[in-house]
Design an enzyme around this catalytic site. Structure first.
Site, PDB file in Angstrom:
ATOM      1  N   ALA A 189       0.854  -1.203   0.000  1.00  0.00           N
ATOM      2  CA  ALA A 189       0.000   0.000   0.000  1.00  0.00           C
ATOM      3  C   ALA A 189       0.883   1.243   0.000  1.00  0.00           C
ATOM      4  N   GLY A 190       1.902   1.235  -0.894  1.00  0.00           N
ATOM      5  CA  GLY A 190       2.743   2.424  -1.069  1.00  0.00           C
ATOM      6  C   GLY A 190       2.136   3.292  -2.150  1.00  0.00           C
ATOM      7  N   VAL A 191       2.992   4.116  -2.749  1.00  0.00           N
ATOM      8  CA  VAL A 191       2.492   5.083  -3.730  1.00  0.00           C
ATOM      9  C   VAL A 191       1.851   4.370  -4.925  1.00  0.00           C
ATOM     10  N   ILE A 192       2.533   3.359  -5.450  1.00  0.00           N
ATOM     11  CA  ILE A 192       2.001   2.675  -6.641  1.00  0.00           C
ATOM     12  C   ILE A 192       0.725   1.913  -6.293  1.00  0.00           C
ATOM     13  N   ALA A 276       3.577  -4.465  -5.842  1.00  0.00           N
ATOM     14  CA  ALA A 276       4.055  -3.064  -5.793  1.00  0.00           C
ATOM     15  C   ALA A 276       4.713  -2.843  -4.442  1.00  0.00           C
ATOM     16  N   VAL A 277       5.840  -3.534  -4.227  1.00  0.00           N
ATOM     17  CA  VAL A 277       6.505  -3.514  -2.918  1.00  0.00           C
ATOM     18  C   VAL A 277       7.807  -2.699  -2.950  1.00  0.00           C
ATOM     19  N   GLY A 278       7.904  -1.798  -3.913  1.00  0.00           N
ATOM     20  CA  GLY A 278       9.084  -0.955  -3.995  1.00  0.00           C
ATOM     21  C   GLY A 278       9.869  -1.225  -5.264  1.00  0.00           C
ATOM     22  N   HIS A 451      -8.545  35.280  -3.895  1.00  0.00           N
ATOM     23  CA  HIS A 451      -9.793  34.691  -3.401  1.00  0.00           C
ATOM     24  C   HIS A 451     -10.787  34.574  -4.536  1.00  0.00           C
TER      25      HIS A 451
HETATM   26  P1  FAD Z   1      14.371   5.535 -15.295  1.00  0.00           P
HETATM   27  O1  FAD Z   1      13.178   6.372 -15.571  1.00  0.00           O
HETATM   28  O2  FAD Z   1      14.163   4.158 -14.813  1.00  0.00           O
HETATM   29  O3  FAD Z   1      15.220   5.524 -16.641  1.00  0.00           O
HETATM   30  C1  FAD Z   1      16.400   4.810 -16.770  1.00  0.00           C
HETATM   31  C2  FAD Z   1      16.618   4.529 -18.246  1.00  0.00           C
HETATM   32  O4  FAD Z   1      17.923   3.997 -18.417  1.00  0.00           O
HETATM   33  C3  FAD Z   1      15.653   3.494 -18.813  1.00  0.00           C
HETATM   34  O5  FAD Z   1      15.146   3.924 -20.054  1.00  0.00           O
HETATM   35  C4  FAD Z   1      16.533   2.250 -18.991  1.00  0.00           C
HETATM   36  O6  FAD Z   1      16.095   1.422 -20.045  1.00  0.00           O
HETATM   37  C5  FAD Z   1      17.864   2.909 -19.311  1.00  0.00           C
HETATM   38  N1  FAD Z   1      19.022   2.057 -19.062  1.00  0.00           N
HETATM   39  C6  FAD Z   1      19.350   1.386 -17.932  1.00  0.00           C
HETATM   40  N2  FAD Z   1      20.524   0.769 -18.058  1.00  0.00           N
HETATM   41  C7  FAD Z   1      20.961   1.039 -19.300  1.00  0.00           C
HETATM   42  C8  FAD Z   1      22.115   0.685 -20.041  1.00  0.00           C
HETATM   43  N3  FAD Z   1      23.085  -0.054 -19.491  1.00  0.00           N
HETATM   44  N4  FAD Z   1      22.225   1.129 -21.308  1.00  0.00           N
HETATM   45  C9  FAD Z   1      21.270   1.905 -21.870  1.00  0.00           C
HETATM   46  N5  FAD Z   1      20.152   2.281 -21.204  1.00  0.00           N
HETATM   47  C10 FAD Z   1      20.015   1.865 -19.949  1.00  0.00           C
HETATM   48  N6  FAD Z   1       7.900   9.683  -9.903  1.00  0.00           N
HETATM   49  C11 FAD Z   1       7.437  10.942  -9.752  1.00  0.00           C
HETATM   50  O7  FAD Z   1       8.230  11.846  -9.430  1.00  0.00           O
HETATM   51  N7  FAD Z   1       6.120  11.239  -9.937  1.00  0.00           N
HETATM   52  C12 FAD Z   1       5.226  10.294 -10.284  1.00  0.00           C
HETATM   53  O8  FAD Z   1       4.042  10.593 -10.451  1.00  0.00           O
HETATM   54  C13 FAD Z   1       5.674   8.965 -10.453  1.00  0.00           C
HETATM   55  N8  FAD Z   1       4.820   7.983 -10.793  1.00  0.00           N
HETATM   56  C14 FAD Z   1       5.290   6.715 -10.989  1.00  0.00           C
HETATM   57  C15 FAD Z   1       4.381   5.713 -11.333  1.00  0.00           C
HETATM   58  C16 FAD Z   1       4.825   4.422 -11.526  1.00  0.00           C
HETATM   59  C17 FAD Z   1       3.832   3.353 -11.907  1.00  0.00           C
HETATM   60  C18 FAD Z   1       6.211   4.127 -11.407  1.00  0.00           C
HETATM   61  C19 FAD Z   1       6.720   2.747 -11.658  1.00  0.00           C
HETATM   62  C20 FAD Z   1       7.115   5.110 -11.052  1.00  0.00           C
HETATM   63  C21 FAD Z   1       6.664   6.411 -10.823  1.00  0.00           C
HETATM   64  N9  FAD Z   1       7.526   7.429 -10.443  1.00  0.00           N
HETATM   65  C22 FAD Z   1       7.053   8.699 -10.250  1.00  0.00           C
HETATM   66  C23 FAD Z   1       8.957   7.184 -10.239  1.00  0.00           C
HETATM   67  C24 FAD Z   1       9.743   7.660 -11.486  1.00  0.00           C
HETATM   68  O9  FAD Z   1       9.248   6.986 -12.611  1.00  0.00           O
HETATM   69  C25 FAD Z   1      11.216   7.399 -11.291  1.00  0.00           C
HETATM   70  O10 FAD Z   1      11.662   8.042 -10.116  1.00  0.00           O
HETATM   71  C26 FAD Z   1      12.012   7.951 -12.474  1.00  0.00           C
HETATM   72  O11 FAD Z   1      11.590   7.389 -13.676  1.00  0.00           O
HETATM   73  C27 FAD Z   1      13.503   7.696 -12.283  1.00  0.00           C
HETATM   74  O12 FAD Z   1      14.195   8.280 -13.334  1.00  0.00           O
HETATM   75  P2  FAD Z   1      15.603   7.733 -13.833  1.00  0.00           P
HETATM   76  O13 FAD Z   1      15.928   8.538 -15.047  1.00  0.00           O
HETATM   77  O14 FAD Z   1      16.546   7.705 -12.716  1.00  0.00           O
HETATM   78  O15 FAD Z   1      15.341   6.218 -14.236  1.00  0.00           O
HETATM   79  P1  NAD Z   2       6.756   2.170  -1.949  1.00  0.00           P
HETATM   80  O1  NAD Z   2       8.047   2.077  -1.253  1.00  0.00           O
HETATM   81  O2  NAD Z   2       6.082   3.494  -2.068  1.00  0.00           O
HETATM   82  O3  NAD Z   2       5.691   1.195  -1.265  1.00  0.00           O
HETATM   83  C1  NAD Z   2       5.897  -0.172  -1.126  1.00  0.00           C
HETATM   84  C2  NAD Z   2       4.973  -0.671  -0.039  1.00  0.00           C
HETATM   85  O4  NAD Z   2       5.010  -2.070  -0.044  1.00  0.00           O
HETATM   86  C3  NAD Z   2       5.387  -0.209   1.356  1.00  0.00           C
HETATM   87  O5  NAD Z   2       4.272   0.302   2.024  1.00  0.00           O
HETATM   88  C4  NAD Z   2       5.933  -1.464   1.991  1.00  0.00           C
HETATM   89  O6  NAD Z   2       5.745  -1.503   3.384  1.00  0.00           O
HETATM   90  C5  NAD Z   2       5.114  -2.519   1.286  1.00  0.00           C
HETATM   91  N1  NAD Z   2       5.743  -3.832   1.240  1.00  0.00           N
HETATM   92  C6  NAD Z   2       7.045  -4.141   1.023  1.00  0.00           C
HETATM   93  N2  NAD Z   2       7.220  -5.484   1.008  1.00  0.00           N
HETATM   94  C7  NAD Z   2       6.001  -6.033   1.209  1.00  0.00           C
HETATM   95  C8  NAD Z   2       5.520  -7.359   1.275  1.00  0.00           C
HETATM   96  N3  NAD Z   2       6.337  -8.396   1.123  1.00  0.00           N
HETATM   97  N4  NAD Z   2       4.200  -7.561   1.494  1.00  0.00           N
HETATM   98  C9  NAD Z   2       3.351  -6.510   1.640  1.00  0.00           C
HETATM   99  N5  NAD Z   2       3.757  -5.227   1.590  1.00  0.00           N
HETATM  100  C10 NAD Z   2       5.057  -4.990   1.358  1.00  0.00           C
HETATM  101  O7  NAD Z   2       7.028   1.509  -3.386  1.00  0.00           O
HETATM  102  P2  NAD Z   2       6.124   1.460  -4.692  1.00  0.00           P
HETATM  103  O8  NAD Z   2       4.725   1.859  -4.388  1.00  0.00           O
HETATM  104  O9  NAD Z   2       6.410   0.171  -5.330  1.00  0.00           O
HETATM  105  O10 NAD Z   2       6.779   2.622  -5.545  1.00  0.00           O
HETATM  106  C11 NAD Z   2       8.151   2.532  -5.937  1.00  0.00           C
HETATM  107  C12 NAD Z   2       8.762   3.887  -6.082  1.00  0.00           C
HETATM  108  O11 NAD Z   2       8.189   4.588  -7.165  1.00  0.00           O
HETATM  109  C13 NAD Z   2       8.571   4.713  -4.841  1.00  0.00           C
HETATM  110  O12 NAD Z   2       9.852   5.003  -4.320  1.00  0.00           O
HETATM  111  C14 NAD Z   2       7.919   5.964  -5.272  1.00  0.00           C
HETATM  112  O13 NAD Z   2       8.600   7.101  -4.824  1.00  0.00           O
HETATM  113  C15 NAD Z   2       7.954   5.928  -6.791  1.00  0.00           C
HETATM  114  N6  NAD Z   2       6.624   6.359  -7.246  1.00  0.00           N
HETATM  115  C16 NAD Z   2       6.281   7.660  -7.071  1.00  0.00           C
HETATM  116  C17 NAD Z   2       5.025   8.078  -7.423  1.00  0.00           C
HETATM  117  C18 NAD Z   2       4.654   9.498  -7.202  1.00  0.00           C
HETATM  118  O14 NAD Z   2       5.554  10.302  -6.996  1.00  0.00           O
HETATM  119  N7  NAD Z   2       3.385   9.855  -7.231  1.00  0.00           N
HETATM  120  C19 NAD Z   2       4.102   7.190  -7.947  1.00  0.00           C
HETATM  121  C20 NAD Z   2       4.476   5.865  -8.081  1.00  0.00           C
HETATM  122  C21 NAD Z   2       5.752   5.466  -7.736  1.00  0.00           C
END
Ligand code: FAD
Ligand code: NAD
Length: 475
Positions: A189-192, A276-278, A451
């Protein structure tokens, strides 16, 4: 013969592509290598954020919220609709088209800023060489003065819950369902879990979220988390806290889950199960031996405050390094590094990174929670303002939640701002700016807010800190 560059960036997610663009703006010769492939096998820049994260999830959150409001809220405004029908295929086409436009935009931005975008795998070799393997398997070495590693992160998988991409899935699969699962299970029950759980709940799924911890959203200010929990319950998100999943197995078209909580062992059958555990840092195939780049115990690339790795002129940014896994955090690191490489002054304020959870109501915060300030021992004062007292929120039929400010008692400095309510993700920008400028509570109290706007809630919360709220009740 290897081509020579001032900067080679590996990864074109929201950390890597802005770094490459800023390096181009700084008149450096730059290439950016990315290997992301979508489910149809096509390469795309933009990484997790644009292809499988921030952008597609927000597209579906918006569409599903509109669907729900059309069904449940429009009549309150005096708007009568005939039957409201879901066309999931059209909703998914819209999501895909937004993603395509945005990822295609990066190619255009690269061209405009003199960045060579390369689609393929990048591997750092000793001596700041990057070996690029293209789609056809051909290898090409690039020589770089500086290398920026921006390889991002991938979902954590659970050994006892075997991913098959069809029934037991990750967040990317869960964004691309082509039918609404009647019963959706989510582990975490994290962000995702909360965002995707909300999407499919609004579209009709019966959603059960299994969370290992006893407390919902422990990183969020607890008065906000409690308010959130109440709303999620009303929305029909069935969140089970303290639930440990021991196994999950595909059984025909369903998934059988076994979990244990304080009441004992339970069975749960769902049609789809999202894990969706991180997320964990992704560095597979990134580093050849002898580069000098070190990883920490959790697999993150080790960096200093300015994102320097242990190897000279090799930098690392984004999800692959310590700090919150957020797109805007990675972007700022990318800009900082590209400016430092060009010899400019640059720094990053890690204390003032906003977080937003795009549920309804939205949750957003910056700085310390009340619990963190209490633990620090610094004397503090706090004030809050409910959106039920905001005329604009009432007019929007969105008078839920509150804005809260925690400030220091000694010098009045704002230490944290926490919002649950309509457009919280937009409202938090004012809070971030205030804290970036080390604002006092009085600074916000003396700032004129238009306002009727939702932002008045921040003004009133600042007044409430000193028990001077006009439209709210001072406690
Ligand atoms: P990434 O976006 O993972 O990009 C890394 C890139 O590097 C990828 O394209 C990968 O293919 C490429 N790569 C890796 N290794 C190599 C290699 N050796 N050679 C060539 N290419 C390579 N964050 C927010 O701030 N707001 C949100 O609303 C939000 N929503 C999210 C929703 C979901 C469902 C998920 C999964 C994540 C969300 N996040 C959100 C988190 C956000 O997506 C990540 O924090 C962000 O994408 C990280 O950026 P990055 O550039 O570090 O890595
Ligand atoms: P998260 O760390 O937000 O939440 C994971 C949750 O899973 C935690 O509450 C944790 O206690 C629980 N958990 C871990 N292991 C478990 C298990 N074995 N059984 C049951 N519960 C368990 O991770 P996420 O939701 O996977 O998101 C990953 C990352 O993507 C986060 O770091 C977040 O910052 C980023 N993200 C950001 C946004 C946004 O900014 N709106 C949206 C989506 C994702």
């Amino acid at each position: 013969m290897s081509d020579s560059y001032d900067v080679v960036v590996i990864g074109a997610g929201p950390a890597g592509y802005p770094a490459a663009i800023r390096a181009g703006q700084n008149k450096l010769k730059v290439a950016c290598v990315d290997e992301w492939k979508n489910f149809d096998g096509s390469y795309a820049f933009g990484g997790t954020c644009l292809n499988a994260g921030c952008i597609p999830s927000k597209a579906l959150l918006e569409s599903s919220e509109l669907y729900q409001r059309a069904k449940d809220e429009f009549s309150v405004h005096g708007i009568k609709l005939g039957g409201v029908e879901l066309d999931l295929a059209a909703m998914q086409r819209r999501r895909a088209s937004i993603v395509k436009t945005m990822t295609g935009g990066i190619t255009a931005l690269f061209k405009a800023n003199g960045v060579l975008g390369i689609q393929g795998h990048g591997r750092l070799l000793p001596g700041n060489k990057v070996l690029v393997t293209g789609a056809d398997g051909a290898e090409k070495p690039l020589q770089a003065k500086h290398v920026i590693l921006a390889s991002g992160s991938v979902p954590v998988r659970l050994r006892t819950v075997p991913h098959d991409g069809k029934h037991i899935v990750d967040s990317w699969n869960a964004l691309e369902f082509d039918a609404v699962p009647a019963r959706l299970g989510v582990i975490g029950a994290g962000v995702i879990g909360l965002e995707l759980g909300s999407v499919w709940r609004r579209l009709g799924s019966e959603v059960t979220i299994l969370e290992a911890l006893e407390q919902l959203l422990p990183i969020v200010d607890q008065s906000i988390a409690k308010e959130a929990q109440r709303h999620f319950k009303q929305q029909g998100l069935n969140i089970k806290l303290g639930a440990t999943v021991s196994s999950a197995a595909v059984n025909g078209a369903a998934v059988d889950v076994v979990y244990t909580d304080a009441q004992g062992e339970h069975g749960l059958q769902v049609d789809k199960l999202v894990v969706a555990v991180g997320r964990r840092p992704f560095t597979e195939g990134l580093l050849a031996g002898g580069t000098g780049v070190e990883l920490d115990q959790r697999g993150f690339i080790q960096v200093d405050e300015q994102c320097r790795t242990n190897a000279p002129n090799v930098w690392a940014i984004g999800d692959a390094v310590r700090g919150p896994m957020l797109a805007h955090k990675g972007k700022e690191e990318g800009l900082m590094v590209a400016d430092l490489i060009a010899g400019h002054f640059a720094e990053m304020n890690y204390k003032v990174i906003p977080s937003v959870i795009y549920t309804a109501p939205e949750i957003a915060w910056v700085g310390q929670t009340e619990e963190q300030v209490k633990t620090s021992g610094r004397p503090y004062k706090a004030g809050s303002f409910p959106f039920s007292a905001s005329g604009r929120a009432r007019a929007m039929e969105a008078a839920q939640g509150l804005a809260k400010i925690v400030s220091a008692k000694d010098d009045d400095e704002v230490l944290g701002i926490h919002i649950i309510g309509p457009m919280a993700g937009e409202l938090i920008a004012e809070a971030v700016l205030a804290m970036e400028y080390s604002a006092s509570t009085e600074d916000i109290q003396r700032t004129i807010h238009a306002h009727p706007t939702l932002s008045e809630a921040i003004h009133e919360a600042a007044l409430a800190v000193d028990k001077k709220s006009i439209d709210g009740i001072n406690r």
